[in-house]
Design an enzyme around this catalytic site. Structure first.
Site, PDB file in Angstrom:
ATOM      1  N   GLU A 120      41.068  41.757  21.964  1.00 58.33           N
ATOM      2  CA  GLU A 120      40.047  40.846  21.628  1.00 58.33           C
ATOM      3  C   GLU A 120      38.964  40.906  22.571  1.00 58.33           C
ATOM      4  O   GLU A 120      39.084  40.744  23.948  1.00 58.33           O
ATOM      5  CB  GLU A 120      40.715  39.317  21.582  1.00 58.33           C
ATOM      6  CG  GLU A 120      41.861  39.235  20.697  1.00 58.33           C
ATOM      7  CD  GLU A 120      41.375  39.273  19.231  1.00 58.33           C
ATOM      8  OE1 GLU A 120      40.126  39.127  19.000  1.00 58.33           O
ATOM      9  OE2 GLU A 120      42.228  39.354  18.345  1.00 58.33           O
ATOM     10  N   CYS A 131      33.945  33.764  24.898  1.00 60.09           N
ATOM     11  CA  CYS A 131      33.702  35.044  23.998  1.00 60.09           C
ATOM     12  C   CYS A 131      32.968  34.262  22.867  1.00 60.09           C
ATOM     13  O   CYS A 131      31.968  34.937  22.353  1.00 60.09           O
ATOM     14  CB  CYS A 131      34.751  35.594  23.685  1.00 60.09           C
ATOM     15  SG  CYS A 131      36.233  34.339  23.236  1.00 60.09           S
TER      16      CYS A 131
HETATM   17  P1  NAD Z   1      37.052  41.532  32.083  1.00 59.11           P
HETATM   18  O1  NAD Z   1      36.890  42.778  31.281  1.00 59.11           O
HETATM   19  O2  NAD Z   1      36.274  41.748  33.212  1.00 59.11           O
HETATM   20  O3  NAD Z   1      38.292  41.461  32.657  1.00 59.11           O
HETATM   21  C1  NAD Z   1      39.333  41.137  31.736  1.00 59.11           C
HETATM   22  C2  NAD Z   1      40.919  41.604  32.605  1.00 59.11           C
HETATM   23  O4  NAD Z   1      40.892  42.990  32.677  1.00 59.11           O
HETATM   24  C3  NAD Z   1      41.160  40.896  33.944  1.00 59.11           C
HETATM   25  O5  NAD Z   1      42.723  40.730  33.996  1.00 59.11           O
HETATM   26  C4  NAD Z   1      40.822  42.148  34.813  1.00 59.11           C
HETATM   27  O6  NAD Z   1      41.201  41.946  36.014  1.00 59.11           O
HETATM   28  C5  NAD Z   1      41.202  43.463  34.021  1.00 59.11           C
HETATM   29  N1  NAD Z   1      40.637  44.616  34.404  1.00 59.11           N
HETATM   30  C6  NAD Z   1      39.184  44.810  34.671  1.00 59.11           C
HETATM   31  N2  NAD Z   1      38.951  45.886  34.959  1.00 59.11           N
HETATM   32  C7  NAD Z   1      40.228  46.829  34.580  1.00 59.11           C
HETATM   33  C8  NAD Z   1      40.468  48.058  34.949  1.00 59.11           C
HETATM   34  N3  NAD Z   1      39.699  49.142  35.269  1.00 59.11           N
HETATM   35  N4  NAD Z   1      41.855  48.484  34.384  1.00 59.11           N
HETATM   36  C9  NAD Z   1      42.546  47.396  34.138  1.00 59.11           C
HETATM   37  N5  NAD Z   1      42.236  46.133  34.165  1.00 59.11           N
HETATM   38  C10 NAD Z   1      41.148  45.785  34.323  1.00 59.11           C
HETATM   39  O7  NAD Z   1      36.568  40.155  31.251  1.00 59.11           O
HETATM   40  P2  NAD Z   1      36.556  38.762  32.122  1.00 59.11           P
HETATM   41  O8  NAD Z   1      35.225  38.674  32.899  1.00 59.11           O
HETATM   42  O9  NAD Z   1      37.871  38.321  32.630  1.00 59.11           O
HETATM   43  O10 NAD Z   1      36.333  38.092  30.610  1.00 59.11           O
HETATM   44  C11 NAD Z   1      35.219  37.736  30.038  1.00 59.11           C
HETATM   45  C12 NAD Z   1      35.126  38.788  28.944  1.00 59.11           C
HETATM   46  O11 NAD Z   1      36.184  38.555  27.851  1.00 59.11           O
HETATM   47  C13 NAD Z   1      33.867  38.509  27.981  1.00 59.11           C
HETATM   48  O12 NAD Z   1      33.256  39.637  27.667  1.00 59.11           O
HETATM   49  C14 NAD Z   1      34.552  37.830  26.881  1.00 59.11           C
HETATM   50  O13 NAD Z   1      33.692  37.902  25.429  1.00 59.11           O
HETATM   51  C15 NAD Z   1      35.978  38.336  26.523  1.00 59.11           C
HETATM   52  N6  NAD Z   1      36.827  37.477  25.876  1.00 59.11           N
HETATM   53  C16 NAD Z   1      37.172  37.709  24.763  1.00 59.11           C
HETATM   54  C17 NAD Z   1      37.959  36.755  24.074  1.00 59.11           C
HETATM   55  C18 NAD Z   1      38.455  36.892  22.569  1.00 59.11           C
HETATM   56  O14 NAD Z   1      39.210  36.303  22.219  1.00 59.11           O
HETATM   57  N7  NAD Z   1      37.552  37.758  21.876  1.00 59.11           N
HETATM   58  C19 NAD Z   1      38.528  35.632  24.694  1.00 59.11           C
HETATM   59  C20 NAD Z   1      38.028  35.525  26.073  1.00 59.11           C
HETATM   60  C21 NAD Z   1      37.276  36.179  26.664  1.00 59.11           C
END
Ligand code: NAD
Length: 519
Positions: A284, A318
């Site tokens: 997601e 999101c």
């Molecule tokens: P992010 O992508 O920065 O991080 C998400 C997760 O991935 C975190 O646990 C982070 O530690 C991990 N991560 C980051 N880099 C990584 C890597 N290289 N390898 C492995 N894991 C890694 O996102 P965020 O800032 O925490 O959240 C915001 C984003 O999430 C926005 O884009 C938002 O739209 C999206 N989001 C989507 C939904 C949905 O249901 N569609 C819901 C909530 C948030």
């Protein structure tokens, strides 16, 4: 049986017990025990040499907790446990899993305000939004339990026969250990939907939360274990993202991968994950969610819904409304009323009951806000309201910001900003509005304000998004509830096409086995 949502605040309000709601939340804040240390949850509680502090965005002198800085060896250990416990768990009776799930929901209900306070301290959500997130989590537990029950554990006799004595049954079965990676903005609810999706269906789960918000996930896993989920079925590891991705890249023991976060990270991880071997994944991702306001809109609803959709939790959802397309005849009136509404928003400490907008999650989000406001202006846009940072070294408060007259050539029209900046554009008609609404790679949520049923139908039929609303005053594109609005994205906003909190979600964690016997 119709599903019943938790809806705490609305319930207290309708029963005339609003003061009690506030008192309970404030008691939750007092129960927080700031600064405590939290272990990894493997077979035992594990404490490591390396640790990291999580500070609250409300005031960065407040230490929410001290967490273990794990690395890939800890993820591998969790995976080994997940594999070991999968043998027995995958054979467990689905009724037992339903029972445990309902027990966790009850435990969460008992600790609702501590969980809500945890979210407020971790990511700065106001009390209404934090309690709503706990409600959503409880709903996921109850809804998935009900779903498994209604589907009788997804065991279904097949009616067709090609010969006498032939008997077929379709049985949905789990895959094995899943890695769960969750974002900061819904640290409890989103971690819960993915983790439970995996384990209620007989898989096992290794949970890696966002490093900004690891405490909500800790409480979730801890409650699941206390309720009776066996050790190893669900484990909890805090570590930098890169450490977990090394395991995803190299370890064939990971049977499935569930990720919620940004498109950039999600796509990069997915590609590497399936390159090693094609395997199931639930993703997601981000959004760039449009709202359309036609000349047949109820203006009061359109203004309130847009305001809440765009600026609830500072645009860090999101599903946040980030683009609004308004038909010419009502454009002037809409932006006038929107400006007045936005300027009434109370910005400040989210622990206070009057606060609508708390801080951004961290300094880099604050810097991003500054950069995007500057870019909007240099690209030719005008600030209708907002645009400023509240200078305070200890927190990250910014003004909800509305940008108008931004030329459509600006890349800001297509990029997820994830800070409270809303772009508004005048359009000639609904058709143009829908074309622009679809003119992005994302397709998560979308909203329309129109009292004309034909217009609403046209919008629903043509807009490309997984969750669509008409005339939603509580948030034009936000606030989906499990069992009511299954939540998931099309295009670059998702991957499976089966929404969380909906009737098909659990199928993403299952594979079909067709069993046929002959007499
Ligand atoms: P992010 O992508 O920065 O991080 C998400 C997760 O991935 C975190 O646990 C982070 O530690 C991990 N991560 C980051 N880099 C990584 C890597 N290289 N390898 C492995 N894991 C890694 O996102 P965020 O800032 O925490 O959240 C915001 C984003 O999430 C926005 O884009 C938002 O739209 C999206 N989001 C989507 C939904 C949905 O249901 N569609 C819901 C909530 C948030």
């Amino acid at each position: 049986m119709p599903f019943v949502n938790e809806k705490t605040y609305q319930r207290y309000l309708s029963e005339g017990r609003e003061e009690e709601f506030h008192r309970l939340f404030e008691e939750g804040l007092e129960r927080m025990e700031l600064g405590r240390e939290y272990p990894l949850l493997l077979r035992e509680e594990v404490r490591l040499q390396n640790k990291f502090e999580v500070r609250s965005p409300i005031n960065n002198s407040l230490v929410v907790g001290v967490f273990q800085r794990g690395d890939q060896s800890n993820v591998k250990e969790a995976l080994r446990l997940a594999k070991e416990s999968y043998r027995e768990w995958s054979q467990s009776d689905w009724r037992e899993r339903v029972e445990l799930t309902v027990k966790v929901a009850e435990e969460m209900r008992r600790n609702k305000y501590l969980l809500a306070a945890t979210i407020t301290y971790e990511n700065g959500k106001n009390r209404f939004e934090s309690v709503a997130e706990v409600d959503e989590t409880i709903d996921y537990f109850n809804y998935y339990a009900q779903l498994l029950e209604e589907n009788r554990g997804y065991v279904r006799p097949m009616e067709g026969r090609t010969m006498r004595g032939e008997e077929g049954v379709s049985v949905m079965r789990p895959f094995g250990p899943w890695l769960i990676i969750s974002p900061f903005n819904f640290p409890l609810a989103i971690t819960a939907t993915m983790t439970l999706g995996a384990v209620i269906t007989g898989n096992t789960a290794v949970v890696k939360p966002s490093s900004d918000t690891p405490l909500s996930a800790y409480r979730l896993v801890d409650m699941m274990l206390r309720a009776g989920f066996p050790k190893g079925v669900v484990t909890y590891v805090t570590c930098p993202g890169e450490e977990v991705s090394k395991v995803l890249d190299h370890d064939l023991e990971v049977a499935g991968f569930a990720f919620t976060g940004s498109r950039e990270v999600g796509h990069a991880l997915l590609k590497r994950f399936i390159e090693l071997r094609p395997r199931p994944a639930v993703l997601e991702l981000g959004g760039k969610n449009p709202t359309v306001v036609t000349s047949k809109a109820d203006m009061r609803k359109a203004v309130e819904g847009t305001f809440r959709g765009a600026f609830g939790f500072g645009g860090q959802k999101c599903s946040a409304t980030s683009r609004v397309f308004v038909e010419s005849p009502v454009y002037g009136e809409f932006i006038k009323q929107l400006k007045a509404r936005v300027e009434k928003a109370v910005i400040g400490d989210p622990r206070k009951r009057e606060t609508f907008l708390g801080p951004l999650i961290n300094r880099s989000a604050l810097d991003k806000f500054r950069r995007f406001v500057d870019q909007a202006q240099s690209d030719g846009g005008r600030i209708l309201t907002g645009g400023r940072v509240r200078e305070d070294k200890e927190t990250y408060l910014v003004e909800p910001t509305v940008i108008v007259d931004l030329p459509y050539s600006s890349p800001l029209w297509k990029r997820e900003l994830f800070v409270p900046i809303l772009l508004v554009k005048e359009v000639k008609d609904l058709k143009e509005a829908v074309e622009l609404a679809n003119d992005v790679d994302y397709g998560l949520t979308a909203g329309i304000f129109s009292q004309d049923q034909e217009e609403v139908r046209y919008f629903f039929d043509h807009v490309q998004a997984g969750v669509v609303y008409a005339n939603r005053e509580v948030g034009s594109t936000t606030g989906a509830m499990p069992g009511v609005q299954p939540f998931g994205g099309w295009k670059d906003s998702g991957w499976t096409g089966r929404n969380a909190g909906g009737p098909y979600y659990l199928l993403s964690f299952l594979r079909e086995q067709a069993r046929t016997t002959y007499q």
